[in-house]
Design a protein around this motif. Structure first.
Motif, mmCIF file in Angstrom:
data_model
loop_
_atom_site.group_PDB
_atom_site.id
_atom_site.type_symbol
_atom_site.label_atom_id
_atom_site.label_comp_id
_atom_site.label_asym_id
_atom_site.label_seq_id
_atom_site.Cartn_x
_atom_site.Cartn_y
_atom_site.Cartn_z
ATOM 1 N N ASN A 177 1.356 77.066 47.108
ATOM 2 C CA ASN A 177 0.944 76.713 45.752
ATOM 3 C C ASN A 177 0.497 75.257 45.668
ATOM 4 O O ASN A 177 -0.495 74.945 45.006
ATOM 5 C CB ASN A 177 2.075 76.975 44.765
ATOM 6 N N ARG A 178 1.205 74.364 46.342
ATOM 7 C CA ARG A 178 0.819 72.953 46.331
ATOM 8 C C ARG A 178 -0.502 72.743 47.061
ATOM 9 O O ARG A 178 -1.352 71.971 46.618
ATOM 10 C CB ARG A 178 1.913 72.110 46.982
ATOM 11 N N SER B 83 -3.364 73.966 44.796
ATOM 12 C CA SER B 83 -3.640 73.087 43.661
ATOM 13 C C SER B 83 -4.311 71.790 44.112
ATOM 14 O O SER B 83 -5.098 71.205 43.366
ATOM 15 C CB SER B 83 -2.358 72.786 42.886
ATOM 16 N N ASP B 84 -4.046 71.349 45.329
ATOM 17 C CA ASP B 84 -4.702 70.146 45.854
ATOM 18 C C ASP B 84 -6.200 70.344 46.026
ATOM 19 O O ASP B 84 -6.982 69.405 45.903
ATOM 20 C CB ASP B 84 -4.097 69.742 47.203
ATOM 21 N N THR C 96 -6.653 78.354 42.404
ATOM 22 C CA THR C 96 -5.472 78.858 41.708
ATOM 23 C C THR C 96 -4.769 79.847 42.617
ATOM 24 O O THR C 96 -5.410 80.617 43.323
ATOM 25 C CB THR C 96 -5.856 79.556 40.389
ATOM 26 N N SER C 97 -3.458 79.790 42.609
ATOM 27 C CA SER C 97 -2.696 80.709 43.439
ATOM 28 C C SER C 97 -2.031 81.752 42.549
ATOM 29 O O SER C 97 -1.494 81.434 41.499
ATOM 30 C CB SER C 97 -1.663 79.960 44.270
#
Length: 55
Positions: free
Chosen positions: A35-36, A39-40, A44-45
């Motif tokens: 997820n990180r 987002s980087d 979208t996850s």
């Protein structure tokens, strides 16, 4: 062994429980990392960290 008696746990049963707990923690940390990472990079996850779209 007579019926109704519960088999005794040994050290291997305890170690299997510890290993299962470590696997669960590792899976949770992997989902957080995915997820990180998504987002980087502006993606979208979704469910369980599957990247669903990217910009």
């Amino acid at each position: 062994m007579a019926s109704g008696q519960k088999p005794k746990s040994n050290i291997y049963t305890g170690l299997m429980g510890v290993a299962a707990m470590c696997l669960a923690i590792a899976c949770i940390l992997l989902v957080i990392e995915i997820n990180r990472y998504a987002s980087d990079y502006g993606a979208t996850s979704g469910w369980f960290g599957v990247v669903t779209s990217a910009k």
